[in-house]
Design an enzyme around this catalytic site. Structure first.
Site, short mmCIF file in Angstrom:
data_model
loop_
_atom_site.label_atom_id
_atom_site.label_comp_id
_atom_site.label_asym_id
_atom_site.label_seq_id
_atom_site.Cartn_x
_atom_site.Cartn_y
_atom_site.Cartn_z
N SER A 1 0.48 -1.02 0.07
CA SER A 1 0.24 -0.36 0.01
C SER A 1 0.92 1.36 -0.11
O SER A 1 1.70 1.48 -0.91
CB SER A 1 -0.75 0.00 1.62
OG SER A 1 -1.59 1.08 1.15
N ASP B 1 -2.65 6.59 -3.16
CA ASP B 1 -1.59 5.18 -2.81
C ASP B 1 -0.71 4.52 -3.35
O ASP B 1 -1.54 4.19 -4.87
CB ASP B 1 -1.32 5.12 -1.27
CG ASP B 1 -3.01 4.24 -1.66
OD1 ASP B 1 -3.42 4.01 -2.22
OD2 ASP B 1 -2.61 3.15 -0.48
N ASP C 1 -0.55 1.59 -4.30
CA ASP C 1 -1.95 0.51 -4.59
C ASP C 1 -3.09 0.86 -5.02
O ASP C 1 -4.62 0.27 -5.15
CB ASP C 1 -1.87 -1.31 -4.11
CG ASP C 1 -2.97 -0.67 -2.09
OD1 ASP C 1 -2.38 0.58 -1.85
OD2 ASP C 1 -3.27 -1.50 -2.38
N ASP D 1 -5.66 2.00 -3.41
CA ASP D 1 -6.96 1.96 -2.52
C ASP D 1 -7.30 3.41 -1.78
O ASP D 1 -8.50 2.81 -1.25
CB ASP D 1 -7.40 0.30 -1.68
CG ASP D 1 -5.96 0.78 -0.43
OD1 ASP D 1 -5.49 2.16 -0.82
OD2 ASP D 1 -6.00 0.11 0.20
#
Length: 454
Positions: free
Chosen positions: A104, A241, A243, A245
């Site tokens: 992340s 960010d 990834d 999400d």
């Protein structure tokens, strides 16, 4: 014994804590637990596999693919795509489960393994515990035609793009937006989808090389995005960010619009068109007091959960609600996604700007953000934060002092070895002073015992 799974999967330093051996074992255990149903029904289980672009994702993904295929699971390898894209694809093709390799917003040396259930939902704690226990069992070891196949999921990104565009209530024509893709998983897909939605797009953080993910860019480093918005005269900036999400935003004046403000804008817009089920927004205990007050003024209830978008998702499902999220920018629009989706959130946020004819700053002004001080206290016993009498008394005294003009929250982190002390107050000085007192109490009362050798 320390639990392997944290609040968002298994995460740590790649090749030290998150090793190929761990990835292989975890994949084999997931095949045991999540493949039982399909095998009992007489068919071979299949799973979606994806990753963000950090370099360690290549060998971790290979280990996961080997563990799954070696356990008789067919693998659809989607390559580098956002976490919410992986979750969507699991549901879209009816996969039995899925695995996302990502840490992340963490720096490039870290990595993590997130496992999703059928339908693209995050696993309940009890299922994670079963997978962890299954790591002690002998792996499944089919032979011949019983082994799984690994296939390239060729149209994964296209399916996700079509899905995002189909969710939009209004196009983004006439808006100019700067996108910060964090040199992460959204670097390819985010500029494409915002352009298809009608926006004029300026892109930064879209040159991932495996080691520059989240490095001075993305939702945890907003200064560059703010500067770019001002430089290009954009209506807004959207930051993902690593990834993708998460979504945080910057208005035309370069001011940050955080997850609480984004949720308030979306909740108000959804309420107006009858799409906010139960007139309720789900947020975590970390959301600002200003969000609670703004929603109360508009007849919207705020339901608070533990920190972690998995708990927000659980509350959304249990209560049949449509919107929830976190101050950090994890926003779940349950009618369209099963997890936080930074692209979906950014699209719908700008759709409201385009539809209303108001600036992002005007829309965000419905939340008066209370000053917040957050301190991470290290080298203390996290397990006693909720039971130590001295800490409990100090928190009660702070709450009495603040009354309705602020609040206090102490909690052990689910991702780091720290106790987080959070104080909100009507002014920053008061929040800072109360936080400092509480930090001292935590350090004094919860200090780890050390042993010395003669």
């Amino acid at each position: 014994m320390v639990r392997l799974f944290g609040t968002d999967g298994v995460r740590g330093l790649a090749n030290r804590e998150v090793t190929p051996e761990l990835a292989l074992s975890l994949a084999q255990a997931a095949a045991h637990v999540l493949g039982d149903g399909p095998r009992a029904a007489g068919r071979r289980p299949f799973a979606v596999l994806a990753r963000d672009p950090r370099v360690s994702g290549e060998f971790i993904s290979a280990a996961v693919a080997a563990g799954l295929a070696g356990s008789g699971v067919d693998v659809y390898d989607a390559g580098v795509i956002p976490t919410p894209a992986a979750a969507f694809l699991i549901a879209d093709i009816g996969a039995d489960f899925g695995v996302m390799i990502s840490a992340s917003h963490n720096p490039a040396p870290d990595n993590g393994i997130k496992i999703f259930a059928a339908g693209g939902t995050k696993l309940p704690d009890e299922v994670e515990d079963r997978i962890e226990a299954a790591m002690q069992r002998p792996p499944l070891a089919p032979t011949g035609a019983g082994v799984g196949r690994i296939r390239r999921f060729a149209d994964a990104e296209d399916r996700y793009v079509v899905h995002l565009i189909e969710t939009l209530p209004h196009r983004l024509d006439g808006l100019k937006v700067v996108l910060d893709c964090a040199n992460g998983a959204a670097a390819g897909v985010s500029p494409e989808v915002f352009s298809l939605a009608g926006a004029e797009v300026v892109v930064m953080g879209n040159d991932p090389n495996g080691i520059n993910i989240n490095d001075g860019v993305g939702s945890t480093h907003l200064a560059g995005l703010a500067a770019a918005v001002l430089e290009h005269g954009a209506d807004a900036g959207i930051a993902h960010d690593g990834d993708a999400d998460r979504c945080l935003a910057v208005d035309a004046e370069g001011r940050v619009v955080d997850g609480d403000q984004i949720m308030a804008i979306l909740a108000t817009a959804m309420q107006a068109r009858g799409a906010l089920r139960g007139d309720t927004l789900v947020a975590t205990v970390m959301s600002n007091l200003g969000l609670h007050r703004a929603m109360r003024e508009r007849g919207i209830e705020v339901l608070a959960t533990k920190v972690g978008d998995r708990y927000v998702l659980e509350a959304l499902g249990e209560q049949n609600l449509s919107l929830g999220g976190e101050q950090s920018g994890h926003v779940i629009m349950a009618d369209h996604a099963t997890t936080g989706d930074g692209l979906l959130t950014g699209l719908h946020l700008l759709a409201e700007v385009a539809h209303s004819g108001r600036t992002l700053a005007e829309l965000a002004s419905i939340v008066t953000v209370y000053p917040q001080v957050l301190v991470a206290v290290r080298d203390v016993d996290r397990a006693r934060v909720d039971s130590d009498e001295g800490v409990i008394e100090a928190v009660a005294a702070a709450e009495a002092e603040l009354g309705e003009s602020g609040r206090v929250l102490l909690r052990p982190s689910g991702t780091e070895p720290v106790v987080r002390v959070m104080v909100e107050a009507a002014d920053h000085g008061t929040a800072e002073a109360i936080a400092a007192r509480l930090v001292e109490v935590v350090r004094e009362r919860l200090a780890l015992q050390t042993t010395s050798t003669p």
